[in-house]
Motif scaffolding. Structure first.
Motif, PDB file in Angstrom:
ATOM      1  N   GLY A 159       3.487   1.884  -4.676  1.00 60.55           N
ATOM      2  CA  GLY A 159       3.400   2.942  -4.000  1.00 60.55           C
ATOM      3  C   GLY A 159       4.329   2.441  -2.425  1.00 60.55           C
ATOM      4  O   GLY A 159       4.434   3.519  -1.787  1.00 60.55           O
ATOM      5  N   ALA A 160       4.854   1.283  -2.550  1.00 62.98           N
ATOM      6  CA  ALA A 160       5.630   1.006  -1.332  1.00 62.98           C
ATOM      7  C   ALA A 160       6.857   1.686  -1.310  1.00 62.98           C
ATOM      8  O   ALA A 160       7.265   1.924  -2.460  1.00 62.98           O
ATOM      9  CB  ALA A 160       5.649  -0.460  -1.212  1.00 62.98           C
ATOM     10  N   GLU A 161       7.585   2.022   0.126  1.00 60.09           N
ATOM     11  CA  GLU A 161       8.883   2.624   0.045  1.00 60.09           C
ATOM     12  C   GLU A 161       9.761   1.455   0.050  1.00 60.09           C
ATOM     13  O   GLU A 161       9.740   0.637   1.114  1.00 60.09           O
ATOM     14  CB  GLU A 161       9.034   3.568   1.173  1.00 60.09           C
TER      15      GLU A 161
ATOM     16  N   ARG B  80       0.800  -1.204  -0.011  1.00 62.75           N
ATOM     17  CA  ARG B  80       0.126   0.028   0.077  1.00 62.75           C
ATOM     18  C   ARG B  80       1.071   1.231  -0.070  1.00 62.75           C
ATOM     19  O   ARG B  80       2.103   1.232   0.363  1.00 62.75           O
ATOM     20  CB  ARG B  80      -0.984  -0.272   1.329  1.00 62.75           C
ATOM     21  N   PRO B  81       0.351   2.459  -0.688  1.00 61.74           N
ATOM     22  CA  PRO B  81       0.965   3.674  -0.385  1.00 61.74           C
ATOM     23  C   PRO B  81       1.762   3.760   1.074  1.00 61.74           C
ATOM     24  O   PRO B  81       0.881   4.032   1.925  1.00 61.74           O
ATOM     25  CB  PRO B  81       0.252   4.605  -0.878  1.00 61.74           C
ATOM     26  N   GLY B  82       3.026   4.266   1.079  1.00 62.85           N
ATOM     27  CA  GLY B  82       3.664   4.623   2.373  1.00 62.85           C
ATOM     28  C   GLY B  82       4.167   3.347   3.037  1.00 62.85           C
ATOM     29  O   GLY B  82       4.788   3.591   4.128  1.00 62.85           O
TER      30      GLY B  82
ATOM     31  N   LYS C 285      -6.025  10.944   0.451  1.00 63.76           N
ATOM     32  CA  LYS C 285      -5.136  11.025  -0.343  1.00 63.76           C
ATOM     33  C   LYS C 285      -5.242  12.312  -0.968  1.00 63.76           C
ATOM     34  O   LYS C 285      -6.029  12.452  -1.889  1.00 63.76           O
ATOM     35  CB  LYS C 285      -4.640   9.766  -1.115  1.00 63.76           C
TER      36      LYS C 285
ATOM     37  N   MET D 136      -7.927   5.710   4.226  1.00 61.80           N
ATOM     38  CA  MET D 136      -6.735   6.798   3.835  1.00 61.80           C
ATOM     39  C   MET D 136      -7.528   7.911   3.064  1.00 61.80           C
ATOM     40  O   MET D 136      -8.212   7.616   2.245  1.00 61.80           O
ATOM     41  CB  MET D 136      -5.684   6.184   2.858  1.00 61.80           C
TER      42      MET D 136
ATOM     43  N   LYS E 111       6.330  -0.036   3.866  1.00 62.63           N
ATOM     44  CA  LYS E 111       7.934   0.155   4.039  1.00 62.63           C
ATOM     45  C   LYS E 111       8.422  -1.434   3.526  1.00 62.63           C
ATOM     46  O   LYS E 111       7.910  -2.239   4.440  1.00 62.63           O
ATOM     47  CB  LYS E 111       8.678   0.605   5.091  1.00 62.63           C
TER      48      LYS E 111
END
Length: 807
Positions: A164-166, A139-141, A590, A588, A143
């Motif tokens: 969207g993952a870091e 998911r976005p954000g 966004k 979320m 890790k």
């Protein structure tokens, strides 16, 4: 009749079964697989992870294929024992006898023995379950840490980053993919991945995986700590030999086989990643397919022998062109030929030993990879081409030659499609037998049917074979239901006055009853566009997102985007959004790149209610799911900005209110920048307006997705009224002429910008296009949320999954 039992339904055994059935095998086949599914293309798990493909698109053998060939499928059923004396295999359902047994158990991922390796959130990357676990965690954000900078690790990292993952990649060695790349190419690859937002940590040794109830971080030996919601181990594989070991077959590093793929038991064979042949293991698909061909011949009583050949490597990450083959290690007596073009990010290195080419590494420009690969495999004398060798076949002889020279120089056995092990000779034979389109070649040979990176090369082989009659498959049939192209269908809908989907299918000779997920949405759009007064939208012929008026997410929830005219909102609208987010527990909120607010994670049953609440606050659907106008992005223009030359915000709002709700072949994004400083990024949109002192520069055909393209100037006008008429006329021109799902930049490239300019420059034609657009808007410019919130029982049709695969 031979009773053949196969353990493992992977790519190697799948190809073996194909070869058997093509050769006329008449025995009984029982196929076991630990996974609850049959053969799919594992090479394509990377595009599934990144969202470029769905699982359905990578299935190689579906239920119908197995049924058509009489294969008894025992999927999700593990074989626990092989009884060699009685010639039976034992599984949960009992014993299955065999005359011939094939072990194709593949490989198991290597798990590094560090503390925390058993924590929830630690996965490997071998099958669909692993892929789905990474999708769910990306998911976005979020890790993610990938341990291992080889092929699989980098494909996993790129896929999760695309969602969207870091992502952080930890690699033990000094540069990425050290088995396939030299340090220079590894450096270029690292920089490319870092530009995509992926952190790379080379010479990093993992000490422990930290966490209490689940993974929380990764600790390195140098005391570096990387937070992690998911850890993917991609550090290597080992042959899966437990069944063979328990059966007391000869085992080395893998199941030992001879040239006919026979094990130490004459009735048992093995192939794929689990085998060892002449002390060598195999992990790439080309030799596995060679093994499959040999084993099929052996089972049919034909003489054949497995002879491993050189293999080449490509990375399946969109936008990364990388090729590696042969031996490129530094050693006495070898010399390098190196070409670098830092401006284009191109690096090529050839390794020669004596008069032979033994290795090649290419980054950024890999078009000649097959030609170099053939030179490596053949071991031919290249001393005569030493001075021009690095420039490829088109420059042999000192001058640039025919662009097809590289393909013409390849022998019939040269590999063209690495994913499916297809050689040049097989493609030319298929073309000679009547496969004269790319789709037909894909059906006959599977070349270009997987990752698609070889498509250009396949088309060159076809062009070489067909000569002037080859058209590069530029205009294929609309789908398998018809032989007509999109253009043919559009022309005949108008010429024959066809005003319903059944009428089109009847009059144009559709091959299937009811059409398919490809043609029905296209026909529905064409009829809406051509007959706005007579035709009414068939909601069942729309994609699931358009039917539900919200974007479905990977967990089955939806995203809701209320429209904010020109990106401008009010405190009342923001309060309404905040209240809706609280009321429906939206996980979320966004801010999108189009200056809108996206409510992510809305449950399907809450959609009518959240629409109603937003409607009550005066907000309408932002159509973030539609083949239509998405957003009009603006800067603040003259009202607040000291550089603004025109009221860009005001014009953006007027354009959005004019254009919203219109059906178009694909999504449309606009932007209006108040001055040439271009803060609204108007020059990479489908339609962009840049305000200047003298008026408005209107440009079209930009792109900023998988393709990046600057807009091209359509015209310059003096007033807002002219700008709005030109843009509405251009949108109508696009609506009436473009192929369904073609973005504006693809359509303009096809018809030519000059043709578009000519249509818009004629005042009478421009006004007629504008009037037809306004007519259509009067009928279709309605808020779907308001309509559907009034009748929630009817808004969600039962056939939600029908068109999801095509979307």
């Amino acid at each position: 009749m031979m009773r053949l039992v196969v353990i493992g339904a992977g790519m190697a055994s799948g190809r073996m079964l194909e070869q058997l059935f093509e050769a006329g095998f008449a025995g009984e086949v029982t196929l076991f697989n630990g996974e609850p599914r049959g053969n799919y293309n594992r090479l394509m798990l990377s595009p599934v992870l990144s969202g470029e493909k769905t699982y359905a698109q990578i299935v190689t053998h579906d239920d119908a294929w197995y049924a058509a060939h009489g294969v008894e499928c025992r999927f999700g059923e593990h074989v626990t024992k092989i009884d060699r004396e009685r010639k039976v295999v034992v599984s949960k359902r009992g014993e299955t006898p065999y005359d011939a047994l094939v072990i194709a158990t593949g490989s198991a991922p290597f798990i590094i023995p560090v503390a925390g390796k058993e924590l929830p959130g630690v996965c490997t990357y071998r099958d669909l379950e692993d892929t789905n676990a990474m999708i769910a965690a990306s998911r976005p954000g979020a890790k993610a840490v990938v341990i291992g900078g080889g092929l699989l690790g980098l494909e996993a990292a790129a896929g999760m980053a695309a969602r969207g993952a870091e992502v952080t990649v930890i690699h033990l060695m000094g540069h990425l993919m050290e088995r396939q790349l030299d340090p220079s190419a590894g450096y270029l690859l690292q920089k490319d991945l870092e530009r995509r937002g992926i952190r790379i940590h080379c010479t990093g040794a993992t000490k422990a995986i930290l966490g209490a109830e689940r993974v929380e971080a990764v600790l390195l030996e140098d005391a570096t700590v990387y937070p992690a919601d998911l850890v993917c181990m991609a550090v290597g594989i080992r042959p899966e030999v437990r069944l063979a070991t328990d059966a007391h077959l000869e085992i080395g590093r893998g199941v030992v086989v001879d040239d006919q793929m026979r094990t130490s038991d004459p009735a048992i064979f093995a192939l794929g990643e689990c085998v060892e042949h002449n002390k060598q293991l195999f992990g790439l698909v080309a030799p596995l397919y060679d093994q499959a061909k040999v084993l099929a011949a052996t089972l049919m009583g034909t003489e054949a022998a497995f002879r491993p050949v050189q293999t080449a490597t490509k990375l399946k990450v969109t936008g990364v062109d990388l090729f590696s083959a042969g031996d490129f290690a530094d050693a006495p007596g070898r010399e390098d030929i190196v070409f670098r073009d830092p401006g284009r990010g191109v690096y090529k290195r050839l390794v020669l030993e004596g008069d032979q080419l033994i290795g090649a590494v290419m980054y950024g420009d890999t078009g000649d990879g097959s030609w170099f690969f053939d030179k490596i495999k053949s071991g031919e004398d290249v001393s005569g081409a030493r001075e021009t060798l690095i420039f490829g076949p088109a420059f042999q002889g000192g001058a640039q030659a025919d662009p097809l020279a590289a393909v013409a120089a390849l022998p019939p056995e040269a590999e063209i499609c690495g994913c499916n092990g297809v050689c040049k000779g097989k493609i030319t034979a298929a073309v000679a037998a009547g496969a004269v389109t790319l789709d037909a070649v894909r059906v006959e040979t599977k070349a270009s049917a997987s990752c698609g990176t070889c498509t250009g090369l396949v088309e060159k082989v076809m062009a070489l074979t067909l000569g002037d009659s080859f058209t590069a498959n530029a205009n294929p049939p609309m789908c398998k239901c018809t032989d007509h192209t999109h253009e043919d269908v559009r022309r005949m809908i108008k010429a024959q006055g066809l005003k319903s989907i059944p009428a089109v299918m009847q009059e144009l000779g559709w091959k299937t009853v009811g059409g398919c997920a490809s043609c029905r949405p296209a026909l529905n759009y064409y009829l809406i566009s051509d007959w706005p007064l007579e035709y009414r939208d068939d909601r069942q012929s729309r994609f699931v997102n358009e039917r539900n008026h919200a974007n479905i997410q990977k967990d089955g929830t939806y995203s809701v985007v209320p429209r904010m005219w020109g990106g401008v909102t009010t405190s009342a609208e923001l309060r309404a959004i905040a209240d809706a987010a609280d009321r429906y527990a939206v996980p979320m909120i966004k801010v999108t790149g189009g200056q809108r607010i996206d409510l992510l994670g809305v449950k399907k049953h809450d959609l009518p209610a959240i629409w109603a609440d937003l409607n009550d606050a005066g907000m309408v659907s932002g159509h973030a799911y539609a083949k239509g106008l998405r957003t009009v992005k603006t800067c603040v223009g003259t009202e607040f900005c000291r550089f603004g030359t025109q009221d860009s915000t005001g014009l953006g709002i007027k354009l959005e209110k004019l254009l919203w709700g219109s059906w178009t072949p694909a999504k449309v994004k606009l932007a209006v920048s108040g001055c040439p400083r271009n803060c609204a990024e108007a020059t990479c949109k489908d339609i962009g307006v840049v305000c200047v002192d003298s008026g408005y520069q209107i440009s079209v055909a930009g792109a900023a997705g998988m393709d990046v393209k600057e807009t091209e100037l359509l015209c310059t006008v003096a007033t807002e009224e002219e700008a709005m008429e030109v843009i509405s006329a251009f949108v109508q021109l696009y609506r009436e002429n473009a192929r369904y799902l073609h973005r504006i930049y693809k359509w303009v490239a096809k018809v030519g910008l000059d043709w578009c300019k000519a249509q818009i420059a004629d005042p009478a034609n421009r006004r007629a296009l504008h009037d037809r657009f306004i007519l259509s808007q009067r009928i279709y410019q309605t808020d779907p949320w308001a309509e559907l919130a009034e009748r929630p029982a009817d808004w969600a049709p039962i056939a939600d999954l029908t068109l999801r695969a095509a979307e």
